[in-house]
Design a protein around this motif. Structure first.
Motif, PDB file in Angstrom:
ATOM      1  N   ALA A 294       3.176  -4.813  -1.176  1.00 48.67           N
ATOM      2  CA  ALA A 294       4.153  -5.868  -1.452  1.00 48.67           C
ATOM      3  C   ALA A 294       5.523  -5.511  -0.887  1.00 48.67           C
ATOM      4  CB  ALA A 294       4.236  -6.109  -2.955  1.00 48.67           C
ATOM      5  N   GLU A 295       5.932  -4.251  -1.049  1.00 51.61           N
ATOM      6  CA  GLU A 295       7.232  -3.819  -0.538  1.00 51.61           C
ATOM      7  C   GLU A 295       7.315  -3.954   0.977  1.00 51.61           C
ATOM      8  OE1 GLU A 295       7.422   0.139  -1.932  1.00 51.61           O
ATOM      9  OE2 GLU A 295       7.690  -0.433  -4.052  1.00 51.61           O
ATOM     10  N   ARG A 296       6.176  -3.846   1.627  1.00 48.38           N
ATOM     11  CA  ARG A 296       6.146  -3.920   3.097  1.00 48.38           C
ATOM     12  C   ARG A 296       5.764  -5.310   3.599  1.00 48.38           C
ATOM     13  NH1 ARG A 296       4.907   0.997   1.154  1.00 48.38           N
ATOM     14  NH2 ARG A 296       5.660   2.852   2.276  1.00 48.38           N
ATOM     15  N   ASP A 297       5.740  -6.285   2.700  1.00 46.93           N
ATOM     16  CA  ASP A 297       5.445  -7.680   3.053  1.00 46.93           C
ATOM     17  C   ASP A 297       4.083  -7.851   3.703  1.00 46.93           C
ATOM     18  OD1 ASP A 297       7.845  -8.743   2.059  1.00 46.93           O
ATOM     19  OD2 ASP A 297       8.905  -8.199   3.905  1.00 46.93           O
ATOM     20  N   ILE A 298       3.107  -7.068   3.232  1.00 45.22           N
ATOM     21  CA  ILE A 298       1.734  -7.209   3.705  1.00 45.22           C
ATOM     22  C   ILE A 298       0.956  -7.954   2.626  1.00 45.22           C
ATOM     23  CG2 ILE A 298      -0.369  -6.019   4.416  1.00 45.22           C
ATOM     24  CD1 ILE A 298       1.396  -3.631   5.213  1.00 45.22           C
ATOM     25  N   PRO A 299       0.546  -9.186   2.882  1.00 42.69           N
ATOM     26  CA  PRO A 299      -0.176  -9.941   1.856  1.00 42.69           C
ATOM     27  C   PRO A 299      -1.500  -9.255   1.505  1.00 42.69           C
ATOM     28  CG  PRO A 299       0.575 -11.386   3.625  1.00 42.69           C
ATOM     29  CD  PRO A 299       0.773  -9.981   4.107  1.00 42.69           C
ATOM     30  N   LEU A 300      -1.712  -9.021   0.238  1.00 41.94           N
ATOM     31  CA  LEU A 300      -2.930  -8.375  -0.251  1.00 41.94           C
ATOM     32  C   LEU A 300      -3.613  -9.330  -1.219  1.00 41.94           C
ATOM     33  CD1 LEU A 300      -4.662  -5.780  -0.320  1.00 41.94           C
ATOM     34  CD2 LEU A 300      -3.264  -5.012  -2.241  1.00 41.94           C
ATOM     35  N   ALA A 558       1.334  -7.980  10.714  1.00 48.30           N
ATOM     36  CA  ALA A 558       1.268  -9.073  11.689  1.00 48.30           C
ATOM     37  C   ALA A 558      -0.102  -9.748  11.675  1.00 48.30           C
ATOM     38  CB  ALA A 558       1.588  -8.543  13.082  1.00 48.30           C
ATOM     39  N   PHE A 559      -1.173  -8.973  11.663  1.00 46.68           N
ATOM     40  CA  PHE A 559      -2.500  -9.586  11.762  1.00 46.68           C
ATOM     41  C   PHE A 559      -2.950 -10.174  10.428  1.00 46.68           C
ATOM     42  CE2 PHE A 559      -2.615  -7.176  15.741  1.00 46.68           C
ATOM     43  CZ  PHE A 559      -3.153  -8.146  16.585  1.00 46.68           C
ATOM     44  N   THR A 560      -2.488  -9.619   9.317  1.00 44.03           N
ATOM     45  CA  THR A 560      -2.806 -10.234   8.027  1.00 44.03           C
ATOM     46  C   THR A 560      -2.136 -11.592   7.914  1.00 44.03           C
ATOM     47  OG1 THR A 560      -2.971  -8.033   7.020  1.00 44.03           O
ATOM     48  CG2 THR A 560      -2.790  -9.906   5.532  1.00 44.03           C
ATOM     49  N   ARG A 561      -0.899 -11.670   8.358  1.00 42.02           N
ATOM     50  CA  ARG A 561      -0.185 -12.942   8.302  1.00 42.02           C
ATOM     51  C   ARG A 561      -0.757 -13.940   9.315  1.00 42.02           C
ATOM     52  NH1 ARG A 561       4.380 -13.373   5.382  1.00 42.02           N
ATOM     53  NH2 ARG A 561       4.989 -11.513   4.196  1.00 42.02           N
TER      54      ARG A 561
END
Length: 758
Positions: A294-300, A558-561
């Protein structure tokens, strides 16, 4: 298995009795079937009918364009369970019998049988021969040990290529290979596979499904190079010839017969993060992982707990380890407050130290030996036993344990194992142990899937499968190494499995065994997020990106988004997988059967019908890939690539060849923070190289698989027009020729004038 020594001789101790002629033919015109008696020697006088095998061959049609050929030797020795559940309805077959031939026609497919010697059964469609069994093709075989087999050989034409047979990690084209349909826990680097499917298709317009749940041995141009041979031990062999003519048509008919996937929930298409296997983890660990993403803005989307959520030696007792997870209900609640789903690992084995062992033994739910004792060994878990899923009571007992976890807050189960199933056992329902070896995986996974489906759309993360397993998604590729070579073999396995009707597939991003080099990890991330399902998982090391390098964080973000933005398109492909049987990830040959350059391609694929993906399998970014005819557009930077032809490029870790098919209209979502949202709200219809006169219908699904909005996009001269024909009011956009036009909530039609009419 091979029976011959070269072309002329049999192997030592092997005795072959070949069907010699169709001696008696009985036509059931009302039932749409033929019954043939095929002696295994010429009948020249009455005395020749004494002694020797006589085969009974039944020809029928379970659905249009599919013909079944069922051969029986000794009918009293044919087990009746388990058997695959086939969903076709008998077709209105045409029957013709005269002095020289008998034929059965279903749809455009005809099986034509010669009534005198030598034996000949020819399959044709539209006047074109597809394949045939003739001469020394259909046979009873007896080996030196006295075992009996039925075998068939079907002709391969010059240039004919064979695909399929389930998950296979070698070259995509099966010609020259020996394949045994026998599930095993063999990793991804050998001829063994977790998911074996006795179905193949060829580039000549047909497929063949051997309807046998046990071991089927295929010699694909590997015993007789101009034949596909398949054999089973025992006294019955049924195969079904399925006409296309295209590979997609063949898959549609095969999956109509054996079942199509259920639709996984939309949230399951997001990023899954695992604790990994033998690593140390507790609630603080998984919370730190979730917080770090979450802190790194990676949607999980999903947190997965692997084996050690339970106590060691006690797999499976379905109880959280109280020392490591003292408050599981509270932990699950806290994870859900973060917007996360939870998956936990299970398997069908019960270790002797588990409290469920004594319970299962007392209740009779564990698989037994023929002498009545519980079958056990020390593989995987000390004193492990297997749940006997042929028993309805055992299934309900097992399901009850899972319901307790589901009710606690578990959203999905990783159904591991189910391959190393013994044959020296006696099943509760009397099923034949050899036939149950592969079929066990179906009963296991169906039991688990049914528990989850009681509450709505369900998703597994399953490793083992047989025919029908495609109905219970998702499957992943199994234990691979953390190398570029393993990345390539995993892709081959997934594409091959897709050619058996499995619509959804995943793999361990970064590889399972070992700790991947940062370059491997980053390249695998791009591949993994451009797969139907995406999971970070390893064996002895974590897979959070910041443990590799800072660029890994950027690449994963980038690829998750990107995947989240593509969800209107990807979930549309998912819905179509449930209705027509075509996989989300497709071998190039499936989409471009007329392009011979695609015949052997197994290092690139189509993601849905309109996106070409070529994973980069090198640290330096070098990649060579093939582009079919037309002017394709790079999705990531808007450049173009022209085909047909090969292209060699170098890509950074934030890029790979990702091309949009000319003439496509790609629906792209307005959100990138999660995979499950209102896809039609703010959707952009991105039109690529529409030709004058083109017309496309684009359906943007809802998160439950319904039609959220339907648009029509067309081009006339230099104008591209889009019209909303169904769906609630809401903003939407059109992008064509680099020009974007926005429509308000109540606007149902917009138009773009292309500069220079290109």
């Amino acid at each position: 298995m091979k029976f011959k020594d070269g072309y002329w001789r049999m192997r030592p101790g092997v005795r072959a009795s070949y069907a010699a002629a169709a001696h008696d033919v009985t036509a059931d015109r009302a039932g749409g079937s033929l019954r043939i008696l095929a002696p295994t020697r010429p009948i020249t006088h009455r005395g020749a009918t004494i002694d020797g095998p006589v085969l009974r061959v039944d020809v029928s049609s379970p659905m249009p364009d599919v013909i079944s050929v069922r051969t029986v030797h000794l009918a009293g020795s044919v087990p009746d369970s388990p058997a695959f559940e086939l969903r076709g309805e008998p077709a209105a077959a045409g029957i013709s019998v005269d002095a020289g031939h008998a034929s059965l026609t279903s749809g455009s497919l005809t099986a034509r049988l010669r009534r005198d010697a030598p034996w000949e059964l020819v399959f044709s469609a539209g006047g074109r021969e597809l394949t045939r069994g003739d001469g020394r093709s259909l046979a009873v075989m007896e080996d030196a040990g006295g075992r009996h087999f039925l075998a068939e050989q079907l002709r391969l034409s010059a240039g004919e290529l064979v695909y399929g047979l389930g998950e296979r990690f070698g070259p995509l084209v099966r010609n020259g290979q020996t394949v045994d349909i026998w599930n095993d826990d063999g990793g991804t680097a050998s001829e063994l596979a977790y998911k074996n499917i006795p179905f193949y298709l060829t580039n000549r317009g047909y497929g063949v499904f051997v309807n046998h749940p046990g071991r089927v041995s295929f010699e694909v141009g590997s015993e007789t190079v101009s034949r596909v041979q398949f054999s089973v031990e025992g006294h019955e062999l049924e195969y079904l010839v399925i006409h296309g003519p295209t590979p997609a048509d063949i898959l549609r008919r095969y999956t109509a017969l054996t079942g199509r996937p259920a639709l996984p929930p939309a949230w399951s298409f997001g990023l899954w993060l695992s604790t990994s296997f033998t690593t140390d983890y507790d609630e603080a660990t998984v919370t730190s992982f979730a917080a770090g993403m979450a802190e790194r803005d990676i949607p999980l989307s999903v947190l997965h707990f692997d084996c050690f959520w339970m106590r060691r030696y006690r797999w499976c007792d379905f109880e959280w380890d109280p020392e490591t997870f003292p408050d599981p209900e509270g932990m699950l609640r806290r994870l859900k407050e973060r917007g996360l789903r939870v998956c936990v690992w299970i398997n069908p084995y019960i270790g002797q130290a588990s409290a469920l062992f004594d319970e299962g033994r007392r209740l009779g739910h564990l698989l037994r030996r023929p002498d009545g004792t519980v079958w056990q060994d020390d593989h995987w878990q000390a004193g492990r036993a297997l749940v006997d899923f042929t028993s309805p009571a055992a299934r309900e007992w097992y399901a009850g344990k899972l319901r307790a976890l589901r009710d606690m807050g578990v959203d999905a189960f990783k159904t591991d194992f189910g391959e190393r199933v013994p044959t020296d056992v006696a099943y509760a329902d009397g099923s034949d142990p050899e036939r149950m070896h592969n079929y066990y995986a179906l009963l296991y996974n169906r039991t688990v899937h049914d528990v989850l489906a009681e509450r709505g759309p369900a998703v597994l993360f399953a490793r083992s499968a047989t025919v029908g397993g495609q109905r219970l998604p998702v499957h992943w590729g199994g234990d691979c190494e953390s190398t570029f070579e393993a990345m390539a073999e995993s892709l081959r396995g997934g594409l091959s499995l897709g050619l058996a009707g499995f619509g959804f597939w995943s793999h361990d991003i970064g590889g399972f065994e070992g700790r991947p080099d940062p370059a491997v990890f980053k390249r695998w991330v791009a591949f993994g997020l451009l797969s139907s399902h995406s999971r970070l998982h390893g064996s002895s090391s974590y897979r959070v990106p910041w443990l590799f390098d800072e660029e890994s964080v950027t690449v994963l973000r980038a690829f998750t988004r990107l995947k989240a933005r593509l969800m209107p398109y990807l979930y549309g492909a998912a819905v179509r997988a449930t209705t027509d049987g075509l996989p989300v990830m497709r071998a190039m040959q499936l989409e471009f059967p007329g392009d011979r350059a695609c015949d052997h391609l197994d290092a690139q694929y189509m993601l849905g019908p309109d996106l070409l993906v070529a994973p980069v399998l090198s640290a330096g970014g070098e990649v060579s890939y093939y582009v079919p005819a037309g002017e394709w557009t790079r999705l990531l930077d808007g450049g173009t690539v022209t085909g047909p032809g090969w292209h060699a490029e170098r890509h950074g870790f934030d890029s790979l060849p990702l091309l949009v098919r000319p003439g496509a209209v790609l629906p792209v979502g307005a959100r990138e923070d999660r995979p499950d949202y209102d896809y039609a709200d703010g959707v952009t219809l991105q039109a690529y190289r529409l030709a004058d006169g083109d017309h496309r219908t684009v359906t943007v699904p809802t998160v439950d698989g319904g039609a959220g909005a339907v648009f029509e996009v067309s081009r006339a001269g230099g104008r591209v027009r889009a019209r909303r024909v169904e769906g609630a009011a809401g903003p939407w956009n059109l992008l064509a020729g680099g020009v974007r036009a926005a429509a308000g909530p109540d606007t149902d039609e917009i138009e773009i004038i292309l500069e220079g009419a290109t």
